[in-house]
Design a protein around this motif. Structure first.
Motif, PDB file in Angstrom:
ATOM      1  N   SER A 146      37.403  51.780  21.563  1.00 18.69           N
ATOM      2  CA  SER A 146      38.431  52.026  22.317  1.00 18.69           C
ATOM      3  C   SER A 146      38.231  51.334  23.441  1.00 18.69           C
ATOM      4  O   SER A 146      37.238  50.507  23.886  1.00 18.69           O
ATOM      5  CB  SER A 146      38.575  53.647  22.732  1.00 18.69           C
ATOM      6  N   GLY A 147      39.383  51.309  24.335  1.00 23.80           N
ATOM      7  CA  GLY A 147      39.339  50.542  25.659  1.00 23.80           C
ATOM      8  C   GLY A 147      40.241  49.459  25.901  1.00 23.80           C
ATOM      9  O   GLY A 147      41.229  49.205  25.121  1.00 23.80           O
ATOM     10  N   TYR A 181      31.061  47.451  28.876  1.00 23.73           N
ATOM     11  CA  TYR A 181      31.263  48.625  27.839  1.00 23.73           C
ATOM     12  C   TYR A 181      30.409  49.734  28.292  1.00 23.73           C
ATOM     13  O   TYR A 181      29.277  49.684  28.860  1.00 23.73           O
ATOM     14  CB  TYR A 181      30.940  48.208  26.385  1.00 23.73           C
ATOM     15  N   LEU A 182      30.901  51.064  27.674  1.00 19.44           N
ATOM     16  CA  LEU A 182      29.957  52.173  27.722  1.00 19.44           C
ATOM     17  C   LEU A 182      29.692  52.547  26.215  1.00 19.44           C
ATOM     18  O   LEU A 182      30.826  52.732  25.524  1.00 19.44           O
ATOM     19  CB  LEU A 182      30.596  53.122  28.376  1.00 19.44           C
ATOM     20  N   ALA A 287      35.300  49.956  25.845  1.00 18.24           N
ATOM     21  CA  ALA A 287      35.521  48.890  26.699  1.00 18.24           C
ATOM     22  C   ALA A 287      35.999  49.335  28.046  1.00 18.24           C
ATOM     23  O   ALA A 287      37.254  49.600  28.183  1.00 18.24           O
ATOM     24  CB  ALA A 287      36.381  47.710  26.060  1.00 18.24           C
ATOM     25  N   ALA A 288      35.246  49.851  29.014  1.00 17.94           N
ATOM     26  CA  ALA A 288      35.753  50.508  30.088  1.00 17.94           C
ATOM     27  C   ALA A 288      36.447  49.624  31.069  1.00 17.94           C
ATOM     28  O   ALA A 288      37.435  50.014  31.663  1.00 17.94           O
ATOM     29  CB  ALA A 288      34.508  51.066  30.686  1.00 17.94           C
ATOM     30  N   THR A 289      35.916  48.308  31.517  1.00 23.50           N
ATOM     31  CA  THR A 289      36.458  47.304  32.452  1.00 23.50           C
ATOM     32  C   THR A 289      36.606  45.894  31.871  1.00 23.50           C
ATOM     33  O   THR A 289      35.560  45.556  31.099  1.00 23.50           O
ATOM     34  CB  THR A 289      35.666  47.326  33.752  1.00 23.50           C
ATOM     35  N   ALA A 305      39.666  51.399  31.904  1.00 21.24           N
ATOM     36  CA  ALA A 305      40.304  52.272  30.970  1.00 21.24           C
ATOM     37  C   ALA A 305      39.374  53.407  31.146  1.00 21.24           C
ATOM     38  O   ALA A 305      38.541  53.415  30.643  1.00 21.24           O
ATOM     39  CB  ALA A 305      40.330  51.539  29.703  1.00 21.24           C
ATOM     40  N   PRO A 306      39.888  54.598  31.272  1.00 20.81           N
ATOM     41  CA  PRO A 306      39.181  56.040  31.136  1.00 20.81           C
ATOM     42  C   PRO A 306      38.601  56.094  29.815  1.00 20.81           C
ATOM     43  O   PRO A 306      39.160  55.786  28.881  1.00 20.81           O
ATOM     44  CB  PRO A 306      40.079  56.730  31.452  1.00 20.81           C
ATOM     45  N   MET A 307      37.863  56.740  29.683  1.00 23.66           N
ATOM     46  CA  MET A 307      36.841  57.068  28.154  1.00 23.66           C
ATOM     47  C   MET A 307      37.761  58.029  27.786  1.00 23.66           C
ATOM     48  O   MET A 307      38.283  58.937  28.218  1.00 23.66           O
ATOM     49  CB  MET A 307      35.638  57.849  28.528  1.00 23.66           C
TER      50      MET A 307
END
Length: 321
Positions: A146-147, A181-182, A287-289, A305-307
């Motif tokens: 996601s992201g 990424y987270l 993909a967080a930012t 992008a919010p989780m």
């Protein structure tokens, strides 16, 4: 679908100079499954200036790309985007201007259709925004990841943004494109392991699938890691790829002894039933930012992008273990 019984000769215009031939074909032959395009390249049925080429071959302005007779999707063959998906995607737009948009791609949605996927992100967006004549993927995310993903709305923006991604793939630098990424990984991440610097080699399988492994013959690859939160039997980590190789974070996490949860290709062989009961359903990578230079204003930008709810729910369940 319609059948093109004659060979097509596609001339590469200056805006497409530097583009990989596989990406060029995907943009020109919409509706053709990706696996079919790779098969044509492997068999030499697609030729550039009368010569066989590999998928990663870079095109030049004026090149002639020979395409054999092939079935192409017609407008009536398109799978209509459902109202639920349309609403999810409309709510997932985190930035948009006249040149590009950034989407918080939902997990489980492929970036494009083909190979058993009826409709992907780009096909859905084209249906949702029929007034926009040009919409193309700037880069890609795995289906389960996601992201943030960027979509170009002008050919000039696509070329400029892809050049930034190309520079990241070819250079060991944190300048230009920066991704954060987270990831939820199996076990306790070793705090002292701040980076993984191992060359990676990508191989295309007969079915068009990709597998990546550590190899001295591979390209230099480096990922920075840091622990965000220690959990019961797992760790939430931040991963910042310095280079942009296929499956880089997934393979480097495995090398560190902590494969990503839900990674069926590079992860643990058997998904822990306890984790499945807690909500583990997919690859836990988000993909967080994404930071980049705007292709027209040349201003530095960062989109976030919010989780997604499924990954945040699993994270909360692991906290309560």
């Amino acid at each position: 679908m319609s059948e093109f019984h004659q060979v097509q000769m596609l001339e590469v215009d200056p805006d497409c100079a530097g583009q990989r031939v596989d990406n060029f074909l995907m943009s020109r032959l919409k509706g053709v499954p990706k696996s079919r395009l790779y098969r044509l390249l492997r068999k030499g049925e697609v030729r550039v200036n009368k010569g066989r080429v590999k998928p990663e071959h870079k095109l030049h302005a004026g090149d002639l790309v020979r395409v054999p007779p092939i079935r192409l999707a017609q407008e009536g063959d398109l799978v209509p985007v459902g109202p639920e998906l349309a609403q999810r995607l409309a709510e997932a737009i985190v930035f948009e201007d006249d040149w590009l948009m950034a989407i918080n791609k939902p997990p489980g949605l492929a970036v494009h259709g083909g190979s058993g996927v009826q409709i992907g992100l780009i096909e859905a967006l084209r249906q949702m925004k029929p007034d926009i004549r040009f919409l193309e993927l700037v880069h890609r995310l795995d289906r389960e990841t996601s992201g943030v993903i960027l979509i170009a709305k002008k050919r000039g923006a696509l070329k400029a943004l892809q050049e930034q991604f190309r520079e990241k793939s070819e250079q060991m630098t944190l300048a230009g494109i920066r991704k954060r990424y987270l990831a939820l990984v199996d076990g306790q991440w070793p705090v002292s392991r701040k980076e993984v610097d191992e060359p990676l080699l990508r191989t295309e399988l007969a079915n068009g699938d990709r597998i990546v492994k550590v190899s001295a013959d591979g390209k230099p690859s480096k990922t920075l890691f840091s622990v965000v939160e220690n959990l019961q039997g797992a760790t939430l980590v931040e991963a910042s790829p310095v280079t942009g190789r296929t499956h880089q974070i997934r393979v480097h996490a495995r090398i560190a002894g902590c494969p990503l949860l839900g990674d069926e290709k590079y992860g643990i062989d058997v998904v822990n039933e306890k984790l499945k009961r807690k909500g583990l359903r997919r690859l836990c990578l988000h993909a967080a930012t994404l930071s980049f230079m705007h292709p027209i204003t040349e201003q530095s930008m960062t989109v976030e992008a919010p989780m997604p709810s499924d990954m945040s729910a699993l994270l909360e369940a692991l906290r309560c273990s």
